[in-house]
Design an enzyme around this catalytic site. Structure first.
Site, mmCIF file in Angstrom:
data_model
loop_
_atom_site.group_PDB
_atom_site.id
_atom_site.type_symbol
_atom_site.label_atom_id
_atom_site.label_comp_id
_atom_site.label_asym_id
_atom_site.label_seq_id
_atom_site.Cartn_x
_atom_site.Cartn_y
_atom_site.Cartn_z
ATOM 1 N N ASP A 66 62.803 66.835 14.200
ATOM 2 C CA ASP A 66 61.691 67.693 14.603
ATOM 3 C C ASP A 66 61.778 68.999 13.808
ATOM 4 O O ASP A 66 62.847 69.619 13.749
ATOM 5 C CB ASP A 66 61.792 67.978 16.114
ATOM 6 C CG ASP A 66 60.502 68.577 16.648
ATOM 7 O OD1 ASP A 66 60.032 69.584 16.073
ATOM 8 O OD2 ASP A 66 59.977 68.036 17.632
ATOM 9 N N PHE A 88 52.639 68.169 6.167
ATOM 10 C CA PHE A 88 51.636 67.492 7.007
ATOM 11 C C PHE A 88 51.954 67.601 8.495
ATOM 12 O O PHE A 88 51.069 67.403 9.331
ATOM 13 C CB PHE A 88 51.590 65.981 6.700
ATOM 14 C CG PHE A 88 51.127 65.627 5.327
ATOM 15 C CD1 PHE A 88 49.779 65.599 5.023
ATOM 16 C CD2 PHE A 88 52.040 65.295 4.332
ATOM 17 C CE1 PHE A 88 49.339 65.254 3.762
ATOM 18 C CE2 PHE A 88 51.617 64.948 3.062
ATOM 19 C CZ PHE A 88 50.263 64.926 2.771
ATOM 20 N N SER A 132 42.422 72.316 7.380
ATOM 21 C CA SER A 132 41.341 71.454 7.854
ATOM 22 C C SER A 132 40.017 72.181 7.776
ATOM 23 O O SER A 132 39.958 73.411 7.926
ATOM 24 C CB SER A 132 41.639 71.089 9.310
ATOM 25 O OG SER A 132 40.518 70.516 9.926
ATOM 26 N N TYR A 160 43.656 73.787 18.378
ATOM 27 C CA TYR A 160 44.143 73.108 17.166
ATOM 28 C C TYR A 160 43.698 73.871 15.915
ATOM 29 O O TYR A 160 44.504 74.185 15.031
ATOM 30 C CB TYR A 160 43.635 71.652 17.125
ATOM 31 C CG TYR A 160 43.742 71.034 15.760
ATOM 32 C CD1 TYR A 160 44.986 70.708 15.234
ATOM 33 C CD2 TYR A 160 42.608 70.793 14.976
ATOM 34 C CE1 TYR A 160 45.099 70.165 13.959
ATOM 35 C CE2 TYR A 160 42.707 70.247 13.717
ATOM 36 C CZ TYR A 160 43.954 69.937 13.203
ATOM 37 O OH TYR A 160 44.054 69.410 11.945
ATOM 38 N N LYS A 164 45.758 76.023 12.698
ATOM 39 C CA LYS A 164 45.570 75.898 11.240
ATOM 40 C C LYS A 164 45.219 77.260 10.635
ATOM 41 O O LYS A 164 45.740 77.653 9.591
ATOM 42 C CB LYS A 164 44.460 74.890 10.930
ATOM 43 C CG LYS A 164 44.809 73.453 11.265
ATOM 44 C CD LYS A 164 45.922 72.930 10.386
ATOM 45 C CE LYS A 164 46.366 71.549 10.779
ATOM 46 N NZ LYS A 164 47.640 71.153 10.182
ATOM 47 N N ASN A 191 36.714 64.932 6.458
ATOM 48 C CA ASN A 191 37.060 63.832 7.392
ATOM 49 C C ASN A 191 37.733 62.659 6.670
ATOM 50 O O ASN A 191 37.031 61.822 6.084
ATOM 51 C CB ASN A 191 35.798 63.349 8.105
ATOM 52 C CG ASN A 191 35.318 64.324 9.169
ATOM 53 O OD1 ASN A 191 35.114 65.504 8.877
ATOM 54 N ND2 ASN A 191 35.161 63.865 10.380
#
Ligand code: NAD
Ligand code: WQD
Length: 362
Positions: A66, A88, A132, A160, A164, A191
């Site tokens: 982790d 990622f 994103s 979320y 980012k 996407n």
């Protein structure tokens, strides 16, 4: 006297067992890079790494660690000569992030901080980060900013997206503090869809899929009853929202382009954002049609109400990536649907062996 071998240089891929990470590892190896994967397997399985070894005929060093466990993560920096990092690893479900925001902040932010602190300590200076299109929030606020350029004002609308956005800020602040030491590529994905054309690796969501393509694929193989189309009262050509869908193999190649840019750039340091999208928007019903064509069946669907948080149009202006990274998409939605269908029929239960076991039990 034997000449000493030059020490191998590695790309550390965090979250490399996941959907986009695994496809990027395949591309990295194809391009001659040596990879180390670190993943806590929270949203993935080791099976993807095994399959990658079959696909690439290459041994992949894997750490089941982790990122938030800094002392475990340190061992990777101690044990290997890491040249760059592609980051990622993170939690990514928008809806879930509104239910359990602290888990998202802890995992995504603390994991990134531990990684950056170790990169600083061990003088690893190059990082490619998975951001994103979600950082733009509802870009429809700025009608003259569609397709969306990187300069579009940011405004994420869920926890979320906030993680980012925050990580982008952390990278910018760190870069500003000691410019020449850092090279950061922030990639804003639109996407991602599809799978590797081999059918060996693909997207394997746990539980009920949140995203359109994995949901449709599960309907097509009978795991779900029908697709719910979330609203057809948007101001688009058929009333359904517009997104910039990008084949995951094209997306993976974008990471190679970014790494090469960081390696080849003359500037001593940099921190820059690039959209990774096709520049072409498709509606939900257009994607539905493309997927039905790929699987040769009209899968059942129903129009339901809008999903909270959805916006009309998120289409990239990808010119900066084209001009600077010399990257653009080569595949389209039909290609992605074809590859998704191959992956789905060959792995109807994803990486779980359940499907295989059931077949033999029958
Ligand atoms: P994924 O869930 O398949 O991959 C993420 C991987 O990170 C998983 O294997 C998970 O187990 C691992 N991980 C999570 N937290 C970790 C931690 N603390 N330590 C170690 N490993 C950890 O998701 P993906 O679709 O491959 O997305 C990859 C990245 O791209 C994510 O950061 C995501 O936010 C971002 N992104 C994804 C999309 C998309 O639609 N898929 C779009 C834009 C951005
Ligand atoms: C696409 C379209 C839905 C499912 C999300 C994140 C974004 C980024 C990419 C990580 C929308 C419609 C969907 C279904 C439907 N991820 N839809 N029925 O919401 O554009 O983006 O993934 O960074 O941050 O928000 O992707 O695939 O969920 O939806 O009608 O069962 O399909 O309304 O118009 P989205 P999606």
């Amino acid at each position: 006297h034997t000449p000493t071998q030059p020490q191998k240089k590695y790309v550390l891929v965090t979250g490399g067992a996941g959907y986009i990470g695994s496809h990027t590892v395949a591309e990295l190896i194809e391009n001659g890079y040596e990879c180390i994967v670190v993943d806590n397997l929270d949203n993935s399985s080791y099976e993807s790494v095994s399959r990658l070894q079959i696909l690439t005929k290459h041994k992949i060093t894997f750490y089941h660690t982790d990122l938030c466990d800094k002392e475990e993560l340190r061992k990777i920096f101690v044990n290997h000569n890491i040249d760059s990092v592609i980051h990622f690893a993170g939690l990514k479900a928008v809806g879930e992030s509104t239910q359990i925001p602290l888990k998202y902040y802890r995992n995504n932010i603390l994991g990134t901080l531990a990684l950056l602190e170790l990169m600083q300590e061990y003088h690893v200076e190059k990082l490619v980060f998975s951001s994103s299109a979600t950082v733009y929030g509802d870009a429809t606020r700025f009608p003259d900013m569609i397709p969306i350029p990187e300069e579009c004002p940011l405004g994420p609308t869920n926890p979320y997206g906030n993680t980012k956005y925050t990580i982008e800020k952390i990278l910018n602040d760190l870069y500003e503090s000691e410019k020449k030491n850092w090279k950061f590529a922030i990639l804003r994905y639109f996407n991602p869809i599809g799978a590797h054309p081999s059918g060996l690796i693909g997207e394997d969501p746990l539980g009920i899929p949140n995203n359109l393509l994995p949901y449709m694929a599960q309907v097509a193989v009978g795991r779900r009853e029908k697709l719910n189309v979330f609203g057809n009262d948007y101001d688009s050509r058929d009333g359904t929202p517009i997104r910039d869908y990008i084949h995951v193999v094209d997306l993976a190649k974008g990471h190679i382009a970014a790494l090469k840019y960081l390696d080849n750039t003359k500037s001593e340091g940099l921190c820059r954002e690039w959209n990774l999208g096709s520049g072409t928007g498709s509606t939900v019903l257009e994607v539905y049609r493309a997927f039905c064509d790929a699987c040769g069946d009209d899968i059942p669907y129903e129009i339901t109400g809008r999903r909270a948080g959805d916006v009309l149009n998120l289409t990239a202006k990808p010119d900066r990536a084209t001009n600077e990274l010399h990257w653009k998409t080569e595949l389209n939605v039909a290609d992605a649907c074809k590859d998704l269908w191959k992956w789905t029929t060959e792995n109807p239960f994803g990486y779980q062996l359940k499907g295989v076991v059931d077949k033999f039990a029958a």
